[in-house]
Design a protein around this motif. Sequence first.
Motif, mmCIF file in Angstrom:
data_model
loop_
_atom_site.group_PDB
_atom_site.id
_atom_site.type_symbol
_atom_site.label_atom_id
_atom_site.label_comp_id
_atom_site.label_asym_id
_atom_site.label_seq_id
_atom_site.Cartn_x
_atom_site.Cartn_y
_atom_site.Cartn_z
ATOM 1 N N ARG A 230 0.818 -1.103 0.061
ATOM 2 C CA ARG A 230 -0.088 -0.088 -0.008
ATOM 3 C C ARG A 230 0.750 1.260 -0.041
ATOM 4 O O ARG A 230 0.500 2.230 -0.625
ATOM 5 C CB ARG A 230 -0.828 -0.075 1.340
ATOM 6 N N GLN A 231 1.871 1.441 0.663
ATOM 7 C CA GLN A 231 2.975 2.450 0.622
ATOM 8 C C GLN A 231 3.280 2.587 -0.586
ATOM 9 O O GLN A 231 3.493 3.873 -1.150
ATOM 10 C CB GLN A 231 3.989 2.010 1.686
ATOM 11 N N LYS A 232 3.756 1.737 -1.552
ATOM 12 C CA LYS A 232 4.081 2.040 -2.958
ATOM 13 C C LYS A 232 3.065 2.261 -3.499
ATOM 14 O O LYS A 232 3.277 3.425 -4.451
ATOM 15 C CB LYS A 232 4.644 0.698 -3.447
ATOM 16 N N GLU A 233 1.824 1.946 -3.542
ATOM 17 C CA GLU A 233 0.625 2.462 -4.251
ATOM 18 C C GLU A 233 0.247 3.828 -3.873
ATOM 19 O O GLU A 233 0.456 4.751 -5.101
ATOM 20 C CB GLU A 233 -0.444 1.329 -4.119
ATOM 21 N N VAL A 234 0.659 4.231 -2.753
ATOM 22 C CA VAL A 234 0.175 5.683 -2.228
ATOM 23 C C VAL A 234 1.240 6.653 -2.836
ATOM 24 O O VAL A 234 0.990 7.514 -3.514
ATOM 25 C CB VAL A 234 0.037 5.764 -0.655
ATOM 26 N N PHE A 235 2.454 6.297 -2.452
ATOM 27 C CA PHE A 235 3.513 7.033 -3.099
ATOM 28 C C PHE A 235 3.439 7.247 -4.727
ATOM 29 O O PHE A 235 3.802 8.206 -5.065
ATOM 30 C CB PHE A 235 4.893 6.312 -2.708
ATOM 31 N N SER A 236 3.096 6.174 -5.459
ATOM 32 C CA SER A 236 2.960 6.293 -6.803
ATOM 33 C C SER A 236 2.133 7.239 -7.156
ATOM 34 O O SER A 236 2.037 7.862 -8.283
ATOM 35 C CB SER A 236 2.810 4.705 -7.329
ATOM 36 N N ILE A 237 0.824 7.141 -6.620
ATOM 37 C CA ILE A 237 -0.270 8.279 -6.643
ATOM 38 C C ILE A 237 0.210 9.544 -6.500
ATOM 39 O O ILE A 237 -0.240 10.431 -7.476
ATOM 40 C CB ILE A 237 -1.579 7.897 -5.923
ATOM 41 N N PHE A 238 0.809 9.839 -5.545
ATOM 42 C CA PHE A 238 1.289 11.067 -5.285
ATOM 43 C C PHE A 238 2.272 11.699 -6.341
ATOM 44 O O PHE A 238 2.280 12.927 -6.697
ATOM 45 C CB PHE A 238 2.007 11.305 -3.801
ATOM 46 N N VAL A 239 3.253 10.730 -6.512
ATOM 47 C CA VAL A 239 4.252 11.109 -7.664
ATOM 48 C C VAL A 239 3.561 11.484 -8.824
ATOM 49 O O VAL A 239 3.946 12.746 -9.790
ATOM 50 C CB VAL A 239 5.386 10.128 -7.960
ATOM 51 N N LYS A 240 2.681 10.669 -9.243
ATOM 52 C CA LYS A 240 2.002 10.627 -10.472
ATOM 53 C C LYS A 240 1.197 12.142 -10.513
ATOM 54 O O LYS A 240 1.146 12.916 -11.674
ATOM 55 C CB LYS A 240 0.872 9.621 -10.771
ATOM 56 N N LEU A 241 0.334 12.532 -9.572
ATOM 57 C CA LEU A 241 -0.409 13.825 -9.486
ATOM 58 C C LEU A 241 0.684 14.935 -9.449
ATOM 59 O O LEU A 241 0.194 15.702 -9.965
ATOM 60 C CB LEU A 241 -1.302 13.597 -8.399
ATOM 61 N N ASN A 242 1.591 14.885 -8.477
ATOM 62 C CA ASN A 242 2.547 15.899 -8.574
ATOM 63 C C ASN A 242 3.190 16.331 -9.637
ATOM 64 O O ASN A 242 3.214 17.445 -10.091
ATOM 65 C CB ASN A 242 3.584 15.626 -7.403
ATOM 66 N N THR A 243 3.641 15.226 -10.554
ATOM 67 C CA THR A 243 3.939 15.372 -11.765
ATOM 68 C C THR A 243 3.310 16.027 -13.061
ATOM 69 O O THR A 243 3.567 17.059 -13.532
ATOM 70 C CB THR A 243 4.680 14.250 -12.069
ATOM 71 N N MET A 244 2.187 15.529 -12.735
ATOM 72 C CA MET A 244 0.995 15.944 -14.051
ATOM 73 C C MET A 244 0.479 17.293 -13.669
ATOM 74 O O MET A 244 0.091 17.893 -14.740
ATOM 75 C CB MET A 244 0.232 14.831 -14.207
ATOM 76 N N ASN A 245 0.391 17.690 -12.390
ATOM 77 C CA ASN A 245 -0.162 19.184 -12.183
ATOM 78 C C ASN A 245 0.758 20.218 -12.025
ATOM 79 O O ASN A 245 0.380 21.066 -11.298
ATOM 80 C CB ASN A 245 -1.148 18.916 -10.819
ATOM 81 N N GLN A 246 2.134 19.749 -12.377
ATOM 82 C CA GLN A 246 3.049 20.801 -11.902
ATOM 83 C C GLN A 246 2.628 22.056 -12.817
ATOM 84 O O GLN A 246 3.037 23.313 -12.452
ATOM 85 C CB GLN A 246 4.542 20.541 -12.612
ATOM 86 N N HIS A 247 1.815 22.009 -14.093
ATOM 87 C CA HIS A 247 1.430 23.253 -14.682
ATOM 88 C C HIS A 247 0.455 23.994 -13.725
ATOM 89 O O HIS A 247 0.537 25.503 -14.162
ATOM 90 C CB HIS A 247 0.663 22.766 -15.732
ATOM 91 N N LYS A 248 -0.069 23.415 -12.771
ATOM 92 C CA LYS A 248 -0.853 24.341 -11.872
ATOM 93 C C LYS A 248 -0.164 25.110 -10.771
ATOM 94 O O LYS A 248 -0.291 26.307 -10.143
ATOM 95 C CB LYS A 248 -1.871 23.644 -11.092
ATOM 96 N N MET A 249 1.088 24.615 -10.589
ATOM 97 C CA MET A 249 2.048 25.394 -9.218
ATOM 98 C C MET A 249 3.202 26.075 -9.785
ATOM 99 O O MET A 249 3.512 26.696 -8.852
ATOM 100 C CB MET A 249 2.514 23.740 -8.724
ATOM 101 N N LEU A 250 3.570 25.710 -10.989
ATOM 102 C CA LEU A 250 4.578 26.705 -11.533
ATOM 103 C C LEU A 250 3.942 28.120 -12.029
ATOM 104 O O LEU A 250 2.723 28.042 -12.564
ATOM 105 C CB LEU A 250 5.469 25.887 -12.359
ATOM 106 N N PRO A 251 4.574 28.949 -12.088
ATOM 107 C CA PRO A 251 4.304 30.303 -12.833
ATOM 108 C C PRO A 251 3.977 29.965 -14.415
ATOM 109 O O PRO A 251 4.476 29.055 -14.982
ATOM 110 C CB PRO A 251 5.438 31.259 -12.795
ATOM 111 N N ILE A 252 3.174 30.819 -14.987
ATOM 112 C CA ILE A 252 2.596 30.570 -16.296
ATOM 113 C C ILE A 252 4.023 30.839 -17.201
ATOM 114 O O ILE A 252 4.854 31.810 -17.163
ATOM 115 C CB ILE A 252 1.699 31.501 -16.871
ATOM 116 N N PRO A 253 4.210 29.856 -17.910
ATOM 117 C CA PRO A 253 5.496 29.829 -19.008
ATOM 118 C C PRO A 253 5.381 31.051 -19.818
ATOM 119 O O PRO A 253 4.457 31.416 -20.696
ATOM 120 C CB PRO A 253 5.469 28.541 -19.731
ATOM 121 N N VAL A 254 6.484 31.650 -19.873
ATOM 122 C CA VAL A 254 6.370 32.928 -20.844
ATOM 123 C C VAL A 254 7.654 32.717 -21.890
ATOM 124 O O VAL A 254 8.707 32.267 -21.853
ATOM 125 C CB VAL A 254 7.063 34.197 -20.264
ATOM 126 N N CYS A 255 7.266 32.916 -23.301
ATOM 127 C CA CYS A 255 8.226 32.618 -24.374
ATOM 128 C C CYS A 255 9.064 33.788 -24.562
ATOM 129 O O CYS A 255 8.591 34.920 -24.836
ATOM 130 C CB CYS A 255 7.467 32.326 -25.568
#
Length: 262
Positions: A230-255
């Motif tokens: 279960r620890q591996k399952e939970v940690f995997s869930i966290f890492v997946k969501l943390n990675t895919m939602n970085q666009h919400k947490m980081l400043p808007i990218p500027v070209c």
Amino acid sequence: MQTEKVIDHIVDWLKDYATNAKQKGFVIGISGGIDSAVTSTLCAKAGLDLLCLEMPIHQAPNQSDRASRHIEWLQNNFKNVTRRQINLTPVFDNLVAAFPTVEKEEERFMSLANTRARLRMTSLYYFAALERYLVAGTGNKVEDFGVGFYTKYGDGGVDLSPIADLMKTEVYEIAIQLGINDEVIKAAPTDGLWGDDRTDEDQIGASYPELEWAMNLKDEGCVIGDFEGRQKEVFSIFVKLNTMNQHKMLPIPVCEIPKDLK
């Protein structure tokens, strides 16, 4: 956690921020959940105006009822609290009717859930501009900076975040100290975007204490291979969501345009 001192710190911070911004107070959406209950109470304790909005969109009755009773509790304890209910259900339905249909309706469920949050954000900013209020966010640390469990430009569209440096379990500690209604404290966390009783844990696949555990260990440098079961399952869930939602947490990218091209 030194709960009472943390409460005093947040309340002082809220009052100082609004005063320096030359704003009269705060507006907040009340969902019937723990985060909006705690945030609204902290805003009320700041002593400035507080407008509580109820914005149902096909809302489950138990959520609406909890929200209403919390606002009643606020008004019984603080003279600076006012309330408004804005029924956004017909607005949402008309907007959905204006959108083109899709082949499989279930494919747009997530998009429509986020649309609900963005309609509420629009309503909050309408009253904020009208009354010279600040929109107070209700996101906590694990939601905002751990798994990104919020709607970009929805409940994530705010002027300030009073509890965003508190883990969900710490928010509960604050709630108990503040005397928040027991029904709010005991209610299963839900984002209220689906018109049913599905909980945050149903959607995420892990509880908030589990996510906090994973967030802390990831910060310490742990990786998925360090765990089993279960620890591996939970940690995997966290890492997946943390990675895919970085666009919400980081400043808007500027070209950025090279100087030699300007």
